[in-house]
Write an enzyme that holds these catalytic residues in place. Structure first.
Site, PDB file in Angstrom:
ATOM      1  N   GLU A   1      -8.365 -19.654 -36.968  1.00 23.58           N
ATOM      2  CA  GLU A   1      -8.792 -18.252 -36.863  1.00 23.58           C
ATOM      3  C   GLU A   1      -8.232 -17.575 -35.608  1.00 23.58           C
ATOM      4  O   GLU A   1      -8.826 -17.651 -34.535  1.00 23.58           O
ATOM      5  CB  GLU A   1     -10.331 -18.154 -36.835  1.00 23.58           C
ATOM      6  CG  GLU A   1     -10.812 -16.701 -36.747  1.00 23.58           C
ATOM      7  CD  GLU A   1     -12.335 -16.559 -36.572  1.00 23.58           C
ATOM      8  OE1 GLU A   1     -13.019 -17.576 -36.361  1.00 23.58           O
ATOM      9  OE2 GLU A   1     -12.819 -15.424 -36.640  1.00 23.58           O
TER      10      GLU A   1
ATOM     11  N   LYS B   1      -8.062 -17.905 -41.333  1.00 21.20           N
ATOM     12  CA  LYS B   1      -9.101 -16.876 -41.172  1.00 21.20           C
ATOM     13  C   LYS B   1      -8.546 -15.852 -40.197  1.00 21.20           C
ATOM     14  O   LYS B   1      -8.260 -16.185 -39.041  1.00 21.20           O
ATOM     15  CB  LYS B   1     -10.390 -17.490 -40.638  1.00 21.20           C
ATOM     16  CG  LYS B   1     -11.466 -16.451 -40.310  1.00 21.20           C
ATOM     17  CD  LYS B   1     -12.847 -17.072 -40.183  1.00 21.20           C
ATOM     18  CE  LYS B   1     -13.871 -16.039 -39.752  1.00 21.20           C
ATOM     19  NZ  LYS B   1     -15.248 -16.521 -39.874  1.00 21.20           N
TER      20      LYS B   1
HETATM   21  C1  5MM Z   1     -20.388 -15.672 -36.558  1.00 22.45           C
HETATM   22  O1  5MM Z   1     -19.616 -15.419 -35.400  1.00 22.45           O
HETATM   23  C2  5MM Z   1     -18.698 -16.464 -35.091  1.00 22.45           C
HETATM   24  C3  5MM Z   1     -19.012 -17.061 -33.766  1.00 22.45           C
HETATM   25  O2  5MM Z   1     -18.652 -16.259 -32.706  1.00 22.45           O
HETATM   26  P1  5MM Z   1     -18.933 -16.791 -31.202  1.00 22.45           P
HETATM   27  O3  5MM Z   1     -18.279 -18.110 -31.020  1.00 22.45           O
HETATM   28  O4  5MM Z   1     -18.373 -15.693 -30.357  1.00 22.45           O
HETATM   29  O5  5MM Z   1     -20.408 -16.878 -31.044  1.00 22.45           O
HETATM   30  C4  5MM Z   1     -17.255 -15.953 -35.217  1.00 22.45           C
HETATM   31  O6  5MM Z   1     -16.296 -16.910 -34.938  1.00 22.45           O
HETATM   32  C5  5MM Z   1     -17.112 -15.548 -36.633  1.00 22.45           C
HETATM   33  O7  5MM Z   1     -16.958 -16.685 -37.438  1.00 22.45           O
HETATM   34  C6  5MM Z   1     -15.954 -14.629 -36.891  1.00 22.45           C
HETATM   35  O8  5MM Z   1     -15.645 -13.788 -35.828  1.00 22.45           O
HETATM   36  C7  5MM Z   1     -16.298 -13.804 -38.115  1.00 22.45           C
HETATM   37  O9  5MM Z   1     -17.511 -13.124 -37.911  1.00 22.45           O
HETATM   38  P2  5MM Z   1     -17.506 -11.565 -38.149  1.00 22.45           P
HETATM   39  O10 5MM Z   1     -18.870 -11.084 -37.712  1.00 22.45           O
HETATM   40  O11 5MM Z   1     -16.390 -11.007 -37.341  1.00 22.45           O
HETATM   41  O12 5MM Z   1     -17.284 -11.403 -39.638  1.00 22.45           O
END
Ligand code: 5MM
Length: 345
Positions: free
Chosen positions: A181, A223
């Site tokens: 990602e 991703k």
């Molecule tokens: C759910 O958020 C994930 C964890 O983020 P942190 O490590 O900053 O706590 C993040 O990796 C998430 O999987 C992705 O950004 C996708 O989430 P969004 O909200 O952008 O769809």
């Protein structure tokens, strides 16, 4: 006796994660992020509240119709449902594949002001073995790329690409499907063309590193962010432009041997996240499945409906199911924006 997941190859697991009509729930918020989400609804971030909230999501009736896998956080993979069933077991029994976030977060990159590199490679081989034992069958690692004044640098893109590839190679060695990602953040005033340019360079670097580090593309997923205008840009690109530029960017960078691309929502509205995915799938077929791995865009209405009150669990589950269903429809381009205002559940 071996479970089904144990007899599956990496490619089979990757393909199951992007099965038609389904996508991934990102529920891997780290301590700081979940606190922020709970703060927004006035709920204290205790271990029990985090467990209860995740339990609500994972026990939603019918979620398995639209959710293929869930990305868990280290704490969550060790927690259990109210009846004592460990979360990975609960998910597996419902036909949902458990996954795990294994990075340790984005840290300042030495000598590069305003840029980060994601850490977590030390001891990763041992951690992966433990996660496999705990029931995980796929992993995720997120690199964070900001667009700003003279950033990102090539140094930042390539350092993150190198780490993503090291993570992916180690995951495959442990029998886990890596989701790589690289997130180009939407924060800023940049145009959609700038988002395209940076995403394109990031993905070029990523697939060069994955190739060099002998990662099997068939047993991995990408991703990534959609190509969009910065949040504070003077002009916001419409849904068709987002769909067309995102597909163009992926066509130029992502090998067709990768089974699927699962988008992050990155703070866009729930409706935009669904409509943009829908528009891309209406332009299909593509060489890869185009799916979702949303955190906020799947959870926001459920989080709000729950508000930390056990009496609201049913309402919150309905809200989660609704978003999962809409995004499931967007997988085949059959979602209609009118559903947002209709009584579709
Ligand atoms: C759910 O958020 C994930 C964890 O983020 P942190 O490590 O900053 O706590 C993040 O990796 C998430 O999987 C992705 O950004 C996708 O989430 P969004 O909200 O952008 O769809």
């Amino acid at each position: 006796m071996a479970t089904m997941a144990e007899t599956q190859t990496l490619e089979e697991i990757a393909r199951a994660l992007v099965a038609p009509g389904k996508g991934i729930l990102a529920a891997d918020e780290s301590d700081g992020t979940i606190k922020k989400r709970f703060d927004s609804i006035g709920v204290e971030s205790t271990e029990e509240n985090r467990r209860a909230y995740r339990d609500l999501l994972f026990t939603t009736d019918g979620a398995e119709e639209h959710i293929s896998g869930v990305i868990l956080f280290d704490e969550t993979i060790r927690q259990a449902s109210a009846d004592g069933t460990p979360f990975p077991k609960l998910l597996e029994s419902r036909g949902i594949i458990p996954g795990i976030k294994v990075d340790k977060g984005a840290k300042p990159l030495a000598g590069a002001e305003g840029e980060t590199v994601t850490e977590g490679l030390d001891g990763l081989r041992e951690r992966l073995q433990e996660y496999y034992e705990l029931g995980a069958r796929f992993t995720k690692w997120r690199a964070v790329i900001s667009i700003g004044d003279r950033i990102p640098s090539d140094y930042c893109l390539w350092t993150n690409a190198h780490a993503l590839a090291r993570f992916a190679a180690l995951s495959q060695e442990s029998g886990l499907v890596p989701i790589v990602e690289p997130e180009v953040l939407m924060d800023g005033t940049h145009s959609i063309e700038e988002s395209y340019r940076v995403t394109d360079r990031m993905l070029q670097a990523l697939y060069t590193e994955l190739f060099d580090q002998r990662v099997g593309r068939e047993g991995s997923l990408l991703k990534t962010n959609m190509v969009v205008s910065g949040y504070d840009a003077s002009e916001q690109a419409d849904v068709d432009t987002v769909a067309e530029l995102t597909i163009k960017c992926l066509t130029n960078t992502c090998p067709s041997s990768v089974p699927g691309v699962v988008f992050l929502s990155g703070g866009m509205s729930d409706e935009d996240a669904t409509a943009r995915l829908n528009a891309m799938n209406q332009r299909g077929p593509h060489p890869w499945e185009l799916s979702f791995s949303y955190g906020r865009a799947l959870q926001a209405p459920a989080l709000k409906a729950w508000g930390g009150d056990a009496n609201n669990v049913e309402e919150a589950q309905k809200a989660f199911y609704r978003r999962a269903k809409f995004n499931g429809a967007a997988r085949s381009g059959s979602y209609a924006p009118e559903w947002e205002t209709a009584e579709v559940a």
